[in-house]
Write a protein that holds these residues in place. Structure first.
Motif, PDB file in Angstrom:
ATOM      1  N   ALA A 116      31.013  25.961  -1.140  1.00  0.00           N
ATOM      2  CA  ALA A 116      30.178  26.093   0.062  1.00  0.00           C
ATOM      3  C   ALA A 116      28.827  26.723  -0.267  1.00  0.00           C
ATOM      4  CB  ALA A 116      30.915  26.916   1.114  1.00  0.00           C
ATOM      5  N   GLU A 117      28.821  27.793  -1.033  1.00  0.00           N
ATOM      6  CA  GLU A 117      27.566  28.470  -1.357  1.00  0.00           C
ATOM      7  C   GLU A 117      26.666  27.580  -2.214  1.00  0.00           C
ATOM      8  OE1 GLU A 117      26.493  31.378  -0.101  1.00  0.00           O
ATOM      9  OE2 GLU A 117      28.310  31.213   1.127  1.00  0.00           O
ATOM     10  N   HIS A 118      27.284  26.757  -3.062  1.00  0.00           N
ATOM     11  CA  HIS A 118      26.506  25.847  -3.911  1.00  0.00           C
ATOM     12  C   HIS A 118      25.701  24.876  -3.053  1.00  0.00           C
ATOM     13  CE1 HIS A 118      25.592  23.166  -7.316  1.00  0.00           C
ATOM     14  NE2 HIS A 118      25.914  22.166  -6.496  1.00  0.00           N
ATOM     15  N   PHE A 119      26.312  24.338  -2.006  1.00  0.00           N
ATOM     16  CA  PHE A 119      25.627  23.336  -1.195  1.00  0.00           C
ATOM     17  C   PHE A 119      24.830  23.949  -0.045  1.00  0.00           C
ATOM     18  CE2 PHE A 119      28.896  20.702  -3.287  1.00  0.00           C
ATOM     19  CZ  PHE A 119      28.049  19.752  -3.855  1.00  0.00           C
ATOM     20  N   LYS A 120      25.092  25.195   0.285  1.00  0.00           N
ATOM     21  CA  LYS A 120      24.257  25.876   1.278  1.00  0.00           C
ATOM     22  C   LYS A 120      22.890  26.247   0.695  1.00  0.00           C
ATOM     23  CE  LYS A 120      26.253  29.385   3.421  1.00  0.00           C
ATOM     24  NZ  LYS A 120      27.212  30.505   3.644  1.00  0.00           N
ATOM     25  N   ALA A 121      22.864  26.618  -0.576  1.00  0.00           N
ATOM     26  CA  ALA A 121      21.650  27.177  -1.183  1.00  0.00           C
ATOM     27  C   ALA A 121      20.421  26.279  -1.056  1.00  0.00           C
ATOM     28  CB  ALA A 121      21.921  27.524  -2.647  1.00  0.00           C
ATOM     29  N   PRO A 122      20.504  24.962  -1.374  1.00  0.00           N
ATOM     30  CA  PRO A 122      19.295  24.137  -1.238  1.00  0.00           C
ATOM     31  C   PRO A 122      18.809  24.033   0.203  1.00  0.00           C
ATOM     32  CG  PRO A 122      20.944  23.040  -2.610  1.00  0.00           C
ATOM     33  CD  PRO A 122      21.627  24.202  -1.963  1.00  0.00           C
TER      34      PRO A 122
END
Length: 551
Positions: A116-122
């Motif tokens: 989740a955090e990986h795809f939230k960041a951008p």
């Protein structure tokens, strides 16, 4: 409504802000106005999802411009189940299907702690660049902290009422992995209905079935497809969540949401929004927000982009080639139910031409009220002005110059000087155009100047063409600017015909100009067409042009 330099006219943002302020004042007088969005970081958050954010952002921004206390919430649905492994990800990630997105490992090589955090960041980075202030809410944090405990217990007590509401719209179908859509929590399974889905304590997945629940003690028993079973006290249990069609209206009531748009898929009869409106009223004692339906966002040039990127575009992809105000303007100028197309192909030049024409009208005080208001929403927010290009050279011109010079800094500086601009003054647009040339310009659109004159073609020119080429060569530096070169190339055929430079073109004159342009293109780039001829001449420089024209 935003004050504008033109005649004040309400746009769709102003109209919706009126409705939201009226509803908020009626429901919760003297309290904060709340607009909301929801995003799922189940994979790359694509450009279409940006409308889920920009619609409430623009409305909330207008409300703040009027002096009201207004907050924009973005709920990160990071406690949803991991449903499938996207293309390009190691198939080994299938072992995590059914776990919360926040419990799935990030893709290999990521610096982030989970999927989740990986795809939230951008998306977080893109929203910051776009000037979108918001309060992010992690649904993982909300559920696991027990923030929704009372709401979960209430939903379980009212499960028969919820089941009855869902039953008004329910379709009889068997629950299978193929129809496990987030909105399909009203599937008939043949067992008692429970609106809560536990994550298994043994395997971490939601392949679970609640088999018993006691309202008085809150004792709940569930079984899992992995073979495990557990009995817990729901008043102390935080490893699970309400099903989607109950979760969404619960949040409306919990956060006091006044405005939240939804896509076509959530707005049709029997959809999550319609059912949620009944559940929030009859179960949670709240009221459904104003929820306009928004149309999807289309992409031009997606096929090329998909082949090079392997996925649909994200807001970050768009911001590589579009300035912030231009991307904001795309959303501000269209009502939510109108389709939007974001150009990644050569249509981007037309888009920028429209944007620049609007900017000139606004600067000259000739724009209408709605046009001026839309421009203002693009270049500012209630809190700040957004970055713009101080010396805005036409995007198509910058793209041609970058292409012809291969981005050489010294050449760029020389050419921009002829356009009354500098590299720093032409940024950020210059960098956006360079990114477009590198990633999205069609291969057959690239321009490469000849190294040496085409002596064969020069020898074959008839008397008319030789005269035209000589006139261009001899007067090339009379006015070495984009305007001067434009006047020159269109004027050569006029002079040949003995016509004044300000004559209106006839069909015969247009044919002569086309013939002249083709001749020059063939001599300079070996093709019948290319970038606008004045831009090409400016980029090539007078010495190179004279050399290729046989001078």
């Amino acid at each position: 409504m935003v004050e504008t330099a033109g005649t004040p006219e309400p746009d769709w943002v102003s109209t919706m802000a009126d409705e939201v302020i009226e509803a908020a004042t009626r429901r919760h007088p003297h309290q904060k106005i709340v607009c909301a969005s929801g995003l799922s970081p189940s994979g790359p958050i694509h450009l279409g999802n940006l409308r889920e954010v920009m619609t409430p952002h623009l409305v909330a921004d207008e409300i703040r411009r009027r002096g009201y206390d207004c907050e924009h919430l973005i709920s990160w649905d990071d406690y949803d189940r991991f449903r499938r492994v996207p293309a390009g990800i190691d198939p080994a990630w299938e072992e995590h299907i059914g776990k919360p997105l926040s419990s799935v490992p990030a893709p290999e090589g990521s610096e982030h702690p989970n999927w989740a955090e990986h795809f939230k960041a951008p998306m977080i980075a893109a929203l910051d660049e776009l000037g979108v202030p918001y309060r992010g809410i992690s649904q993982t944090e909300q559920y696991t902290s027990g923030a929704y405990r009372d709401q979960v217990l209430l939903a379980m007590r009212e499960r028969a009422r919820i089941d009855g509401i869902l039953g008004r719209f329910r379709t009889k179908k068997k629950a299978t992995p193929e129809n496990d859509d987030p909105g399909d929590d009203d599937v008939v399974t043949g067992t008692e209905y429970f609106p809560f889905k536990p994550y298994c304590g043994a395997c971490g997945r939601d392949d679970t079935t609640v088999t018993a629940y006691d309202d008085d003690t809150t004792e709940m028993t569930y079984t899992c497809a992995c073979g495990s079973s557990e009995t817990v006290l729901l008043r102390e249990f935080t490893r699970g969540k309400l099903v989607w069609k109950v979760d969404w209206p619960m949040r409306w009531a919990y956060e006091g949401v006044h405005f939240e748009p939804s896509g076509v898929d959530h707005s049709s009869p029997g959809s999550s929004f319609q059912v949620g409106g009944l559940i929030v009223d009859e179960v949670f004692g709240g009221e459904a927000p104003i929820g306009p339906m928004y149309a999807f966002v289309g992409i031009t040039g997606q096929a090329k982009m998909s082949s090079s990127r392997g996925s649909v575009p994200t807001p970050g992809d768009a911001l590589e080639i579009l300035e912030v105000p231009v991307l904001r303007w795309l959303f501000a100028r269209r009502r939510p139910n109108q389709a939007i197309k974001v150009a990644f192909d050569q249509e981007i030049h037309r888009l920028y031409d429209e944007w620049d024409a609007l900017g000139r009208k606004v600067a000259a005080g000739r724009a209408g009220g709605i046009e001026t208001t839309g421009h203002l929403r693009a270049v500012t927010t209630a809190e700040r002005a957004l970055p713009t290009t101080p010396e805005p050279v036409a995007y198509r011109t910058l793209a041609s110059v970058v292409d012809i010079t291969a981005g050489d800094p010294a050449q760029l500086e020389r050419i921009l000087a002829g356009l009354d601009a500098t590299p720093d003054g032409a940024r950020p647009r210059l960098d956006r155009a360079a990114a477009w040339v590198a990633s999205y310009m069609p291969e057959d659109a690239h321009t490469r100047l000849r190294e040496e004159p085409d002596t064969g073609l020069l020898a074959e020119l008839d008397e008319q063409d030789r005269e035209a080429v000589a006139m261009l060569r001899d007067h090339l530096t009379d006015d070495w600017s984009l305007d001067g070169l434009t006047t020159l190339v269109y004027g050569v055929p006029k002079k040949q015909a003995g016509l004044p430079l300000d004559v209106k073109p006839t069909d015969e004159l247009k044919a002569a100009q086309r013939r002249f342009f083709v001749t020059v293109y063939r001599l300079l780039v070996g093709a019948d067409t290319g970038p606008r001829l004045p831009t090409l001449l400016l980029a090539a420089g007078p010495e190179r042009v004279r050399h290729l024209l046989g001078g």
